[in-house]
Design an enzyme around this catalytic site. Structure first.
Site, short mmCIF file in Angstrom:
data_model
loop_
_atom_site.label_atom_id
_atom_site.label_comp_id
_atom_site.label_asym_id
_atom_site.label_seq_id
_atom_site.Cartn_x
_atom_site.Cartn_y
_atom_site.Cartn_z
N HIS A 171 0.83 -1.20 0.00
CA HIS A 171 0.00 0.00 0.00
C HIS A 171 0.86 1.25 0.00
CE1 HIS A 171 -3.73 -2.21 0.93
NE2 HIS A 171 -2.91 -3.02 1.57
N GLU A 220 -7.27 0.74 -6.42
CA GLU A 220 -6.84 -0.60 -6.02
C GLU A 220 -6.03 -1.27 -7.12
OE1 GLU A 220 -8.92 -4.62 -4.19
OE2 GLU A 220 -9.90 -2.67 -3.95
N GLY A 232 -6.65 -1.55 2.76
CA GLY A 232 -6.25 -0.15 2.61
C GLY A 232 -6.60 0.66 3.84
#
Length: 290
Positions: A171, A220, A232
């Site tokens: 991420h 994404e 996330g």
């Protein structure tokens, strides 16, 4: 010669992040070498069922049950927070495993789920998302820094400050203001496919409203804009806590709804619990040819 099968599927969503769920606990329905291609086909909106991803329920040798998820582009992801809540609800309500506590094997490690059940219906699912790593080698991220926390990165002609973290999958977290003025369709793909991320990355833009409330939007990896992202939201709160801008208990507002994230500390690492609901939309039968 093409083979045809009749496929029973369920359509589910977690905060608008929607999935096709296929039960392969007793037998494999879609051959391994066709899972990517067929997942891509099933996710095509307007031409097929339409979804952000396809979830497979399988047997596990190391946990109670196994979770696999393929993105809409056919790539297999390590983990998915909204997807695993749908998975837990499906597994319980369809008698795969009638347990309110279950261990789930994922490519991002074993996750432990606790289900809140009323009258045989799963209302909420709490997931121990495990501990995060900020180590660039483990994200993975190409950098001369051991950790990339609140650091600057060049994206085309812009310089953006972000935090890179892995909570089972990679991420990039960017704290900013005015999310409604942000060009997600432009910045999302540029960061997802940035050369610093050899396995690509999920991208999140976050507006801190208070130490216990944030708004976020997500691009994404492998799916593009989605209504919500559970891993996330977890990465956002852990990153915010690490930076000192968020508390341990945070309500995350996403376009599809809300998640509650609770940070904990374990062995000098930060982990988190994620809690939210999941919804069964419909079930159906489809003829597949491959």
């Amino acid at each position: 010669m093409n083979e045809k099968i009749i496929l029973l599927f369920h359509k589910m969503h977690g905060l608008g992040n929607d999935y096709v769920v296929i039960n392969e606990f007793e037998e494999e329905l879609i051959p391994e070498d066709k899972k990517s291609e067929i997942s891509r086909t099933l996710c095509l909106r307007g031409f097929s069922i339409g979804a952000d991803g396809v979830i497979f329920v399988s047997k596990s040798d190391i946990a109670d049950v196994k979770f696999r998820i393929f993105n809409s582009d056919g790539s297999e992801a390590e983990m998915c927070g909204n997807g695993i809540r749908c998975f837990g609800k499906y597994v319980f309500e369809n008698d795969v495993l009638r347990e309110k506590k279950m261990s789930v094997e994922t490519l991002g490690g074993i996750k432990n789920l606790v289900l809140t059940v009323e009258r045989n219906s799963v209302k909420t699912i709490r997931v121990d998302m495990g501990t995060a790593t900020f180590k660039t080698r483990d994200i993975p991220m190409i950098s001369d820094k051991d950790e990339f926390v609140d650091q600057k990165i060049k994206v085309d002609d812009q310089v953006i400050k972000l935090t890179a973290v892995n909570v089972g999958n990679p991420h990039a977290v960017i704290f900013c203001k005015n999310l409604d003025k942000l060009s997600l369709e432009e910045l999302g793909p540029l960061l997802e496919n940035h050369e610093a991320f050899p396995e690509r990355t999920n991208v999140h833009f976050v507006d801190v409203k208070s130490p216990d409330i944030v708004d976020m939007i997500t691009w994404e990896r492998g799916a593009g804009f989605t209504m919500a992202c559970g891993t996330g939201a977890t990465s956002v709160v852990i990153s915010g806590y690490r930076l000192g801008v968020l508390d341990k208990n945070v309500q995350v507002h996403l376009p599809g709804g809300e998640l509650q994230i609770t940070v904990y500390e374990k062995d000098d690492k930060l982990g988190a619990f994620m809690e939210g609901d999941a919804v069964s939309v419909f079930e159906g039968i489809m003829e597949l040819e491959f």
